[in-house]
Each structure stands twice: as structure tokens, then as C-alpha cells.
Design a protein around this motif. Structure first.
Motif, PDB file in Angstrom:
ATOM      1  N   GLN A 184      58.374  -2.488  25.068  1.00 50.03           N
ATOM      2  CA  GLN A 184      58.132  -3.775  25.714  1.00 50.03           C
ATOM      3  C   GLN A 184      56.735  -3.776  26.309  1.00 50.03           C
ATOM      4  O   GLN A 184      56.279  -2.768  26.838  1.00 50.03           O
ATOM      5  CB  GLN A 184      59.184  -3.995  26.792  1.00 50.03           C
ATOM      6  CG  GLN A 184      59.038  -5.317  27.495  1.00 50.03           C
ATOM      7  CD  GLN A 184      60.152  -5.516  28.503  1.00 50.03           C
ATOM      8  OE1 GLN A 184      61.273  -5.844  28.152  1.00 50.03           O
ATOM      9  NE2 GLN A 184      59.842  -5.259  29.747  1.00 50.03           N
ATOM     10  N   ARG A 229      54.193  -5.753  29.007  1.00 47.37           N
ATOM     11  CA  ARG A 229      54.152  -6.708  30.109  1.00 47.37           C
ATOM     12  C   ARG A 229      52.701  -6.842  30.564  1.00 47.37           C
ATOM     13  O   ARG A 229      52.049  -5.850  30.872  1.00 47.37           O
ATOM     14  CB  ARG A 229      55.011  -6.177  31.257  1.00 47.37           C
ATOM     15  CG  ARG A 229      55.045  -7.063  32.496  1.00 47.37           C
ATOM     16  CD  ARG A 229      55.706  -6.297  33.626  1.00 47.37           C
ATOM     17  NE  ARG A 229      57.072  -5.953  33.295  1.00 47.37           N
ATOM     18  CZ  ARG A 229      58.127  -6.710  33.585  1.00 47.37           C
ATOM     19  NH1 ARG A 229      57.970  -7.837  34.232  1.00 47.37           N
ATOM     20  NH2 ARG A 229      59.332  -6.338  33.248  1.00 47.37           N
ATOM     21  N   TRP A 241      63.483   5.891  28.072  1.00 44.88           N
ATOM     22  CA  TRP A 241      62.308   5.016  28.050  1.00 44.88           C
ATOM     23  C   TRP A 241      61.216   5.615  28.900  1.00 44.88           C
ATOM     24  O   TRP A 241      61.471   6.252  29.908  1.00 44.88           O
ATOM     25  CB  TRP A 241      62.681   3.632  28.594  1.00 44.88           C
ATOM     26  CG  TRP A 241      63.464   2.823  27.612  1.00 44.88           C
ATOM     27  CD1 TRP A 241      64.744   3.044  27.217  1.00 44.88           C
ATOM     28  CD2 TRP A 241      63.009   1.668  26.899  1.00 44.88           C
ATOM     29  NE1 TRP A 241      65.118   2.105  26.298  1.00 44.88           N
ATOM     30  CE2 TRP A 241      64.067   1.234  26.084  1.00 44.88           C
ATOM     31  CE3 TRP A 241      61.805   0.960  26.872  1.00 44.88           C
ATOM     32  CZ2 TRP A 241      63.978   0.142  25.264  1.00 44.88           C
ATOM     33  CZ3 TRP A 241      61.717  -0.147  26.046  1.00 44.88           C
ATOM     34  CH2 TRP A 241      62.792  -0.552  25.243  1.00 44.88           C
ATOM     35  N   ASP A 245      56.291  -0.225  28.007  1.00 42.13           N
ATOM     36  CA  ASP A 245      57.498   0.603  28.038  1.00 42.13           C
ATOM     37  C   ASP A 245      57.798   1.050  26.617  1.00 42.13           C
ATOM     38  O   ASP A 245      57.832   0.230  25.707  1.00 42.13           O
ATOM     39  CB  ASP A 245      58.685  -0.197  28.582  1.00 42.13           C
ATOM     40  CG  ASP A 245      58.493  -0.531  30.050  1.00 42.13           C
ATOM     41  OD1 ASP A 245      57.526  -0.010  30.643  1.00 42.13           O
ATOM     42  OD2 ASP A 245      59.285  -1.313  30.594  1.00 42.13           O
ATOM     43  N   VAL A 254      55.799 -11.248  28.985  1.00 43.38           N
ATOM     44  CA  VAL A 254      56.573 -10.068  28.598  1.00 43.38           C
ATOM     45  C   VAL A 254      56.917 -10.205  27.139  1.00 43.38           C
ATOM     46  O   VAL A 254      57.412 -11.247  26.714  1.00 43.38           O
ATOM     47  CB  VAL A 254      57.868  -9.965  29.430  1.00 43.38           C
ATOM     48  CG1 VAL A 254      58.674  -8.769  28.971  1.00 43.38           C
ATOM     49  CG2 VAL A 254      57.541  -9.836  30.898  1.00 43.38           C
ATOM     50  N   ARG A 255      56.601  -9.192  26.374  1.00 42.11           N
ATOM     51  CA  ARG A 255      56.904  -9.283  24.947  1.00 42.11           C
ATOM     52  C   ARG A 255      57.705  -8.065  24.500  1.00 42.11           C
ATOM     53  O   ARG A 255      57.337  -6.935  24.770  1.00 42.11           O
ATOM     54  CB  ARG A 255      55.612  -9.364  24.134  1.00 42.11           C
ATOM     55  CG  ARG A 255      55.880  -9.546  22.665  1.00 42.11           C
ATOM     56  CD  ARG A 255      54.762 -10.256  21.966  1.00 42.11           C
ATOM     57  NE  ARG A 255      55.051 -10.352  20.533  1.00 42.11           N
ATOM     58  CZ  ARG A 255      55.647 -11.395  19.970  1.00 42.11           C
ATOM     59  NH1 ARG A 255      56.010 -12.428  20.696  1.00 42.11           N
ATOM     60  NH2 ARG A 255      55.876 -11.399  18.668  1.00 42.11           N
ATOM     61  N   ARG A 256      58.820  -8.357  23.855  1.00 41.79           N
ATOM     62  CA  ARG A 256      59.651  -7.289  23.317  1.00 41.79           C
ATOM     63  C   ARG A 256      58.963  -6.760  22.066  1.00 41.79           C
ATOM     64  O   ARG A 256      58.491  -7.539  21.244  1.00 41.79           O
ATOM     65  CB  ARG A 256      61.012  -7.880  22.955  1.00 41.79           C
ATOM     66  CG  ARG A 256      62.012  -6.850  22.552  1.00 41.79           C
ATOM     67  CD  ARG A 256      63.369  -7.492  22.294  1.00 41.79           C
ATOM     68  NE  ARG A 256      64.108  -6.591  21.435  1.00 41.79           N
ATOM     69  CZ  ARG A 256      64.188  -6.736  20.122  1.00 41.79           C
ATOM     70  NH1 ARG A 256      63.647  -7.768  19.520  1.00 41.79           N
ATOM     71  NH2 ARG A 256      64.852  -5.838  19.407  1.00 41.79           N
ATOM     72  N   ALA A 276      66.333  -7.473  30.076  1.00 43.02           N
ATOM     73  CA  ALA A 276      65.616  -8.584  29.459  1.00 43.02           C
ATOM     74  C   ALA A 276      65.059  -9.517  30.538  1.00 43.02           C
ATOM     75  O   ALA A 276      65.817 -10.136  31.269  1.00 43.02           O
ATOM     76  CB  ALA A 276      66.567  -9.362  28.543  1.00 43.02           C
ATOM     77  N   GLU A 290      64.020  -1.523  17.924  1.00 49.69           N
ATOM     78  CA  GLU A 290      63.294  -1.809  19.153  1.00 49.69           C
ATOM     79  C   GLU A 290      62.414  -0.617  19.485  1.00 49.69           C
ATOM     80  O   GLU A 290      62.878   0.517  19.514  1.00 49.69           O
ATOM     81  CB  GLU A 290      64.294  -2.048  20.277  1.00 49.69           C
ATOM     82  CG  GLU A 290      63.598  -2.320  21.592  1.00 49.69           C
ATOM     83  CD  GLU A 290      64.563  -2.881  22.620  1.00 49.69           C
ATOM     84  OE1 GLU A 290      65.666  -2.323  22.710  1.00 49.69           O
ATOM     85  OE2 GLU A 290      64.197  -3.853  23.308  1.00 49.69           O
ATOM     86  N   ARG A 300      57.445   4.584  30.760  1.00 50.58           N
ATOM     87  CA  ARG A 300      56.568   3.464  31.104  1.00 50.58           C
ATOM     88  C   ARG A 300      55.145   3.943  31.320  1.00 50.58           C
ATOM     89  O   ARG A 300      54.906   4.870  32.080  1.00 50.58           O
ATOM     90  CB  ARG A 300      57.081   2.769  32.359  1.00 50.58           C
ATOM     91  CG  ARG A 300      56.088   1.743  32.923  1.00 50.58           C
ATOM     92  CD  ARG A 300      56.741   0.874  33.955  1.00 50.58           C
ATOM     93  NE  ARG A 300      57.828   0.113  33.354  1.00 50.58           N
ATOM     94  CZ  ARG A 300      58.765  -0.521  34.071  1.00 50.58           C
ATOM     95  NH1 ARG A 300      58.731  -0.475  35.388  1.00 50.58           N
ATOM     96  NH2 ARG A 300      59.716  -1.182  33.461  1.00 50.58           N
TER      97      ARG A 300
END
Ligand code: C2E
Ligand code: CA
Ligand code: CA
Length: 829
Positions: A332, A334, A290, A282, A320-322, A311, A329, A292
Motif C-alpha cells: 500500500q 500512502r 507487513w 507498506d 492511499v493506493r492499494r 482499508a 496484493e 512499513r
């Protein structure tokens, strides 16, 4: 999750059927255990089942790009079982042993679907059947003492087993993930090679020991354990190397400059790198939206707009990593792993590291995008004038020269240079916003008048240039100039259509300099220089359009050089001189005042009039010094008259901008004291726009000057854009009717009306009226008839040097006295 592909179903069915058939057929084929065998047949079969099971349980697993690959002790079990059990029993034993082992492992560890268990057990059993066939065809291994021939037969059987099991395993993975079979097959074979050799050796050693004395087998576990450790170590090292290479490749692929490229590479990279089932990236766009990017194994990467992700933490099968860089930011990541292979600790670290690389790449891509936008914008800004969107000076020069080069050498082109009259005043008095509005308006009007192929630009300030490259080519040499002049007049006319700026009704009056040349004879800089000269001629002549006249060129001036020279002139004291022009009473001929007009006796350029240098001066830092200089000179002249007993005011022209300086009244007061000139003997001439502005500082400066007793005159009266309401706000003493009305008065009833109304208004308000630019006796008479009392102009006097003015004034006064007192004059004669 997805449904099982048809290919996998078919393969599973095929191996299951083959294995079952081989098992049944093998068991029914008559076996040949030795007649003196101490062990019952079911024990031998049981040992074989256990051997096959143990060989699977002691598997080593490693993840390849296409999924997990298991490596087992299968060949060792096969070799041993070929010795222990009739070959025909082996498929059944393998089916039971491997089936039990994999079911157990699935229950304890990795929970595989039943179908997969069937496929694995079936494949291994089928491979065992093939191997048993191959080995039996080459020898009789059952309970036979090992010979080189037998070893060869066993080895051949093991090779058959290896190839068959690897191929079936690879085919399963390939069908499952919809990928070619080559890579997983090669990976499995490569990973297996060392272990295969060991397996066969172990199998042969066990067979040999059994033949010698089975008790030797008790010594076997420690070396087997060591061997297993060696395999494990070797596999791990291999895998590590591969992982690092893949990681390096996957992160290198992120090295792109656009978001889509980075995200797509990330999704495909993570899928292979982690053997993941699904990957989603994302991306946070700058504008709060956003996007994806997502794909599962074997599928295309697709993207769509999504809500900002909420979150969610990582699960057992999903990481899942931010993605963030600093506090920003960027997105993300996944990664979903297959249920059968949950991520290991190393893989969690891998996802984290990959995520960081991805974050940096996405951030770079966003920054790059931003940069591209800025570059695009600034390259637009480098070429365009920000205020009007027209080409700026540099761009006009570049494009203009290019256009000139593209024409034939003798193709006529024309350059029009436009300068808005009194722009300075509008800017200074109505404020910059109003000035900007006026410029934009002019730019818009000009833009609608340009034709394709013409180049329109703003050179800076209130100057615009229009290069006409579409001048019609005709035989007549004079035609292009006539055409260009016509265009110029039309433009000037259209620009002059009244409009409202900052609540004030005004019209955009321009002076246009026109130059025509053959395209190959001059560059744009030269054309601009000539047009500039023509433009100043237009201003000077009071008209709106003038053509370039090469004979006036030598006298023309370059503004920048001029400013430097002016600095010297202001210090030298003998270069800037005042010309003085009296205004006279129309009835009596008596001088009502004298206007001081600046002249520059330039050491190189000769005599320059205000039109040649006033504008650059007004735009420069030297205006203050210049204004003080003129006032000083004018007051010195006035002081001289006072000594001669002449009581005549002197008029000094003030630039609009000097009135913005709050120190002006104090400076004037000081100068008056220094020259001992009473304040009422000084008249400050200010153009109409200035007086009508409502800038507080100007109002204050004017009010202070008035309070000091200095007189104020409204110059060029009638040309401004104003209503007359300012006259009730700011008290003035004199109105100077602009020369243009005096000229037109005879044949324009409107001009005559303006003069008459001005005179009437002035009488009402108790002001003096002076008509400017009177050149003929007719004008003088007409003015008198309209009620005008005073006038100034060549008809009476041209501006004259200071040393002449005293005598002229003296004689004027004398004549006037003669006029007023005819008795005395009579008496004198
Ligand atoms: P202005 O204040 O309207 O001055 C009158 C201009 O008309 C003068 O031009 C004068 O020589 C000219 N003139 C006078 N009688 C006649 C006539 O009968 N026919 C024609 N065709 N022209 C006549 P000049 O001296 O070239 O001045 C032009 C302008 O320069 C002035 O217009 C004034 O706005 C400005 N200026 C002159 N001296 C100064 C100065 O010391 N300081 C500032 N700031 N501006 C000045
Ligand atoms: Ca004047
Ligand atoms: Ca004037």
C-alpha cells in the motif's frame, strides 16, 4: 504535523521587522509629490496598495521538488507604483497590499498558517523596500517622463525585487523543509524569467501610457490577459516536462531487486515527486507480515513491522493506493500532501501511476527473492544428496578431484567405497521408507566418523564413498594401505551396531572396497572404479573389507555396459549357464537336492559369477526376463532327470524383487507345465528378509506358490535381522543355514548355538535343514553332531556343469543305496 523550525521563525521575524521598519521609515521620510498634483496623497497610496494586491492575486503557482512556488505580477506593480507613488511609501503599500491579497487567498483557497502569511508579506515588502532604494538611487521615477535612463533605473529596481523576493521565498522553503536553498531558488528564478521580462515591459508600457494619456490604459486588459495565458501555458509546459522527468527518474529508481531498495526509493521518490509531506510504503511479505517504510520531508526513511493495513480511503490531503499485481496484493502507498497544497487531479493520476510502477517493482523484488532462494536451494540440491544431506556423486567427484589436485603428487590418499549388504531386500520387503531410514542412519553414522578434510558422499542407491586425504605419511610404503584398511574395518564395525528400522531389529552390514593411491596418479573416477572392484571382491569373499587388487582388475566389469551385454546374453542362449551343486544327506550321502547357480560365460570378460552381475540385474528392467530365463533352464535340467528316472528337486534362487510381481506364480506354473515337471520338484530359495517382510503382495505370491505345490526354502538363514515369527506366518519347506555359521561353528559357541537351534526348530516345524558352504570333514562331522541332516559345499561338490550332474547324481544315489542297504551291497560284492 511538525512544529515550525526555528530558522523559519527567525526568518519570519527578520523580514517582518525589516518590512515594518521600512514601512514606518518610508512613510515618515518627506515625500515629494509634485506641487500641482490633482490627486490627494491617500488616493495615490490606495492605488499602490491595490496594484500590489492585484499583482499577487493574479499569481500563477507551480509545484517544485521543494514545494509550491508562486509567480506574481509583482515587478509590473513595482514599476508602475514607482511612477505613481513616492518611493518611500512603497514598503508600507506593499505590506498592506500583499498582506491583504495573501490573507484573502489563504481564506478562499489554501489555508496557510498566519506565520507564513506574515513571512510572505514581510518578504515581499522587504524586497519592495530594497527595489525602491535601488531605483531611487539610480533615478527619480516619480511622475517622470520615461527616458532610457529611467527605464534602466526601474529595471534595476525590478531586478533587485526579483532577486530579493526569490531569495527570501527560497530561504523560507529551504528552512521549512531542511533542504539547501539552491534548488528552490533556481527553480523559482527559472520559472520566473520569462514572466519577469514581461512584467518589467508591462510596467514600462503602463508608465508610458500614463505619461501619454491615461485613457490608453483602457486598451490594456486584453493584451494583459493574453500575456497571463501565455505565462500559464509556458509554466504548465515547463512543469509538465519537469514532472515527467521526475516521474521517470523516480520510477527508474524503483528498478531494484531487493524490497528495501525498492521501498526506500519509492518513499524518497514520492516525497520529491509530489512535494509530499509524508510518504508511507507498506509492503506485504510472503509470510503474511507487513513492513512499513516511511519518511517525511527531509527525514531518513525508517522501517518497522506493522499490522496489515486496514482499508482506508484517500482523504482530501492524503492519497492511499492499494498496490497489487494481478490478484496478488503486494502493499500500500500512502502520500500525504501539505494542507496548503491539496493534490490536484493530475497528482492523483500521478500517485496512481507511481503506485502501479511501485507495485510492479515490489512484485519483481519478491519474485527475485523467491528465485534467489530457489536457486540457493537447488544449487544446494545440485551438490547434495537429498535424502542424507551428504555430497552427491557429481559433487564428490568434483570436490574429490579438487582435493587430489591440492595434494602433493606423491601424497597418499585412500578411497573407501561402502555398499550396504542386503539393502535391496530391506528396500523391497520392508518398503522404501524403511530403506530411506536405513540409509539416513548409515549416513549419520558415517558422518560422525569422518575427519576434517575427508570427503563423504552418497554415490546413489546404497553406495557411499569416503575419500581420506589425511592418510599419515610415513616411510613405509605399505603403511597407507594398512591405515585405510584399519579405518574401513572400524567403520564397518561401527555401522554394524544393531538398530531398529521399521520396527525390525537389524544391523547395517557393509562391504567396503579400499583403494590407496598417490594423489597425483589417478583422478577420483579412477579411484572409484578401483574401489568398486575391491568392494565386489569384499562381497564375493564374504568378508566386509577388501583392498583393491590390480590383478583382478581386468576381470572386473562396468555395470552399465554389463546390462547392455546381458540383454544380448539373454538372447544368445549360450552365454548364461547354470552350475549345479548337489546337497547331500549327511547320514547317507544321498542327494537331497541340487541348487542351480548362474554363471556367465562372457565372450570378452570370461567367466563371471553372480557377484559380478546379479546386483545390476536386480536393479534393472531385465530382472523379469532373467528370472524366467534361469527358471526355464533349471526346469529343463529337472525335466532331463525325470526322463532318467531321478527324483531329485532342483533349487532356484529368486531375487527379492521378483516376488513383488504378482504374475510370477502364473509364469512359474506355466513353465512347470511346459517342462512337465511336477511342482514339488522345484524349490525356490528366498533370502530371509524377503520371507519376513509383511508386504501383502509378497505374502500372496508365496502363498500361491505354496498352494501350487512348489517348495520354498529360506536362504542364508540366520543372517537376516529377524525374529523367527515369520515361520509361523509363511509355510516353508527348508532352511539353509548360512555359510558364515558353518565357518565359525568350530570356534564360536554362538555360531554353534545358532546351528543347533535352527536344526531343533526345523525338526519341531517339520522342515529340512541344509547347511551351506561345508568345506571340511570337521565341519561335516560337527554338523552331524549338531543334528543337521543335509549339507552342501565344496567338501562334497563344487558347482558343476549341467552335463556332469546327471552322472554324479546317479552315482550318489547308487552309493547311498549301498549305504542304506548294506546287505544288498554285500551281496553284490
Ligand atoms: P547362495 O544362494 O547362498 O549360493 C551359494 C553360494 O556359495 C554359491 O556362490 C556357491 O558357489 C557358493 N558355495 C557353495 N559351496 C561353497 C563352499 O563350500 N565354500 C564357498 N566359499 N562357497 C561355496 P555363487 O554361485 O557365486 O552364488 C552367489 C549368490 O548368487 C548365491 O548365494 C545366490 O544368492 C546368488 N545367485 C546365484 N545364482 C542365482 C540366480 O540364478 N538367480 C539369483 N537371483 N541369484 C543367484
Ligand atoms: Ca541359494
Ligand atoms: Ca546361501
Amino acid at each position: 504535523m511538525r512544529g515550525t523550525p526555528v530558522g523559519v521563525l527567525l526568518l519570519t521575524t527578520a523580514v517582518a521587522v525589516t518590512a515594518l521598519a521600512a514601512a514606518v521609515v518610508g512613510l515618515t521620510v518627506p515625500a515629494h509629490p509634485p506641487p500641482d498634483d490633482p490627486l490627494p496623497g491617500f488616493v495615490r497610496f490606495g492605488v499602490a496598495v491595490v496594484a500590489f494586491a492585484v499583482a499577487q492575486l493574479a499569481r500563477l503557482r507551480f509545484r517544485t521538488a521543494s514545494g509550491m512556488v508562486s509567480i506574481t505580477w509583482g515587478e509590473a506593480a513595482l514599476v508602475v507604483c514607482l511612477y505613481l507613488v513616492p518611493a518611500g511609501w512603497l514598503p508600507a503599500a506593499a505590506l498592506l497590499g500583499t498582506g491583504a491579497a495573501w490573507t484573502a487567498m489563504s481564506l478562499v483557497a489554501d489555508r496557510r498558517p498566519a506565520l507564513e502569511l506574515v513571512r510572505i508579506a514581510g518578504s515581499l515588502s522587504a524586497a519592495t523596500a530594497l527595489a525602491a532604494g535601488v531605483a531611487s538611487a539610480l533615478g527619480q521615477p516619480l511622475l517622470a517622463a520615461p527616458t532610457p535612463e529611467l527605464a534602466l533605473a526601474l529595471t534595476a529596481g525590478a531586478v533587485a525585487y526579483l532577486l530579493a523576493s526569490a531569495w527570501l521565498g527560497g530561504a523560507g522553503l529551504a528552512l521549512l523543509h531542511g533542504i539547501p536553498i539552491g534548488p528552490p531558488l533556481l527553480a523559482a528564478l527559472r520559472g520566473k524569467l520569462l514572466m519577469f521580462v514581461g512584467n518589467v515591459a508591462v510596467g514600462l508600457v503602463v508608465v508610458t501610457l500614463l505619461e501619454l494619456d491615461p485613457r490608453w490604459l483602457l486598451l490594456l486588459p486584453p493584451p494583459l490577459w493574453l500575456l497571463q495565458q501565455t505565462y500559464r501555458h509556458r509554466l504548465r509546459a515547463d512543469q509538465e516536462r519537469r514532472t515527467w522527468r521526475a516521474f521517470a527518474e523516480a520510477t527508474a529508481a524503483l528498478n531494484q531487486l531487493d524490497e528495501r531498495g525498492v521501498a526506500t526509493a519509492a518513499v524518497t521518490g514520492a516525497l520529491t515527486l509530489f512535494g509530499a509531506e509524508l510518504v508511507e510504503v507498506d509492503v506485504a511479505r510472503g509470510d503474511g507480515r507487513w513492513r512499513r517504510y516511511r519518511a517525511d520531508t527531509g527525514a531518513q526513511v525508517r522501517d518497522r513491522e506493522v499490522e496489515p493495513p486496514s482499508a482506508t480511503g484517500s482523504g482530501e490531503h492524503e492519497l492511499v493506493r492499494r498496490l497489487a499485481v494481478g490478484s496478488a496484493e503486494v502493499g500500500q502507498l500512502r502520500v500525504r500532501f501539505p494542507r496548503s497544497d491539496p493534490p490536484t487531479a493530475r497528482e492523483r493520476d500521478g500517485v496512481a501511476a507511481f503506485g502501479d510502477a511501485l507495485a510492479a517493482a515490489l512484485h519483481d523484488a519478491a519474485t527475485h527473492r523467491e528465485l534467489r532462494l530457489v536457486t540457493a536451494r537447488s544449487s544446494y540440491e545440485a551438490v547434495h544428496d537429498q535424502l542424507t544431506g551428504l555430497l552427491n556423486r557429481a559433487a564428490l567427484l568434483a570436490k574429490g578431484d579438487q582435493a587430489l589436485r591440492q595434494r602433493a603428487h606423491d601424497h597418499p590418499v585412500a578411497l573407501l567405497l561402502l555398499d550396504i549388504n542386503q539393502f535391496k531386500e530391506v528396500n523391497d520387503t520392508l518398503g522404501h521408507a524403511a530403506g530411506d531410514q536405513l540409509l539416513r542412519l548409515a549416513a549419520n553414522r558415517l558422518a560422525t566418523m569422518t575427519r576434517p578434510g575427508d570427503l563423504l558422499g552418497r554415490l546413489g542407491g546404497d553406495e557411499f564413498a569416503l575419500l581420506l586425504t589425511t592418510v599419515p605419511v610415513v616411510d613405509d610404503r605399505a603403511a597407507p594401505l594398512a591405515y585405510a584398511l584399519r579405518q574401513a574395518r572400524e567403520i564397518a564395525e561401527r555401522l554394524a551396531a544393531p538398530t531398529e528400522v521399521a520396527g525390525v531389529r537389524m544391523s547395517v552390514e557393509v562391504a567396503v572396497g579400499v583403494v590407496v593411491a598417490d594423489a597425483g596418479t589417478a583422478d577420483l573416477t579412477e579411484l572409484l572404479r578401483r574401489a568398486d572392484i575391491a568392494m565386489y571382491q569384499a562381497k564375493e569373499g564374504g568378508g566386509s573389507v577388501a583392498a583393491y587388487d590390480s590383478s583382478r582388475d581386468a576381470a572386473s566389469t562396468d555395470h552399465l555396459a554389463l546390462l547392455a551385454e546381458l540383454r544380448e546374453a539373454l538372447e544368445a542362449d549360450d552365454q548364461l549357464v547354470l552350475a549345479l551343486q548337489p546337497a547331500v544327506d549327511l547320514a547317507t550321502g544321498a542327494p537331497t537336492g541340487v541348487e542351480a547357480l548362474i554363471r556367465w560365460r562372457h565372450p570378452r570378460r570370461g567367466w563371471l559369477g553372480p557377484a559380478d552381475f546379479i546386483r545390476p540385474v536386480e536393479n534393472s528392467e531385465q530382472l523379469g526376463t532373467f528370472t524366467r530365463y534361469v527358471l526355464n533352464k533349471a526346469l529343463a535340467v529337472a525335466a532331463g532327470w525325470a526322463r532318467e528316472g531321478l527324483d531329485i528337486p532342483i533349487s532356484v534362487n529368486l531375487s527379492a524383487r521378483s516376488l513383488l510381481d504378482p504374475r510370477l506364480p502364473a509364469e512359474i506354473g506355466e513353465a512347470l507345465r511346459r517342462h512337465q515337471v511336477p511342482p514339488h520338484r522345484l524349490v525356490l530359495e528366498i533370502t530371509e528378509t524377503v520371507v519376513m517382510s509383511e508386504l501383502e503382495v509378497i505374502d500372496e505370491v508365496l502363498a500361491t506358490l505354496r498352494a501350487m505345490g512348489v517348495q520354498l526354502a529360506v536362504d542364508d538363514f540366520g543372517t537376516g535381522f529377524s525374529s523367527l515369527t515369520f515361520l509361523t506366518r509363511i509355510a516353508v519347506d527348508e532352511l539353509k543355514v548360512d555359510r558364515s555359521f558353518v565357518i565359525r561353528m568350530a570356534d564360536s559357541p554362538e555360531a554353534a548355538a545358532i546351528v543347533r537351534t535352527t536344526v531343533g526348530l526345523a525338526h519341531e516345524l517339520g522342515l529340512r535343514v541344509v547347511a551351506e558352504g561345508v568345506e571340511t570333514a570337521e565341519q561335516r562331522i560337527a554338523l552331524a553332531e549338531l543334528g543337521c541332516t543335509a549339507a552342501q559345499g565344496y567338501h562334497f561338490f563344487k558347482p558343476m556343469p549341467a552335463d556332469k550332474i546327471g552322472a554324479v547324481l546317479g552315482s550318489l544315489l547308487d552309493t547311498a543305496r549301498g549305504n542304506v542297504l548294506p546287505l544288498r551291497a554285500d551281496g553284490a560284492s
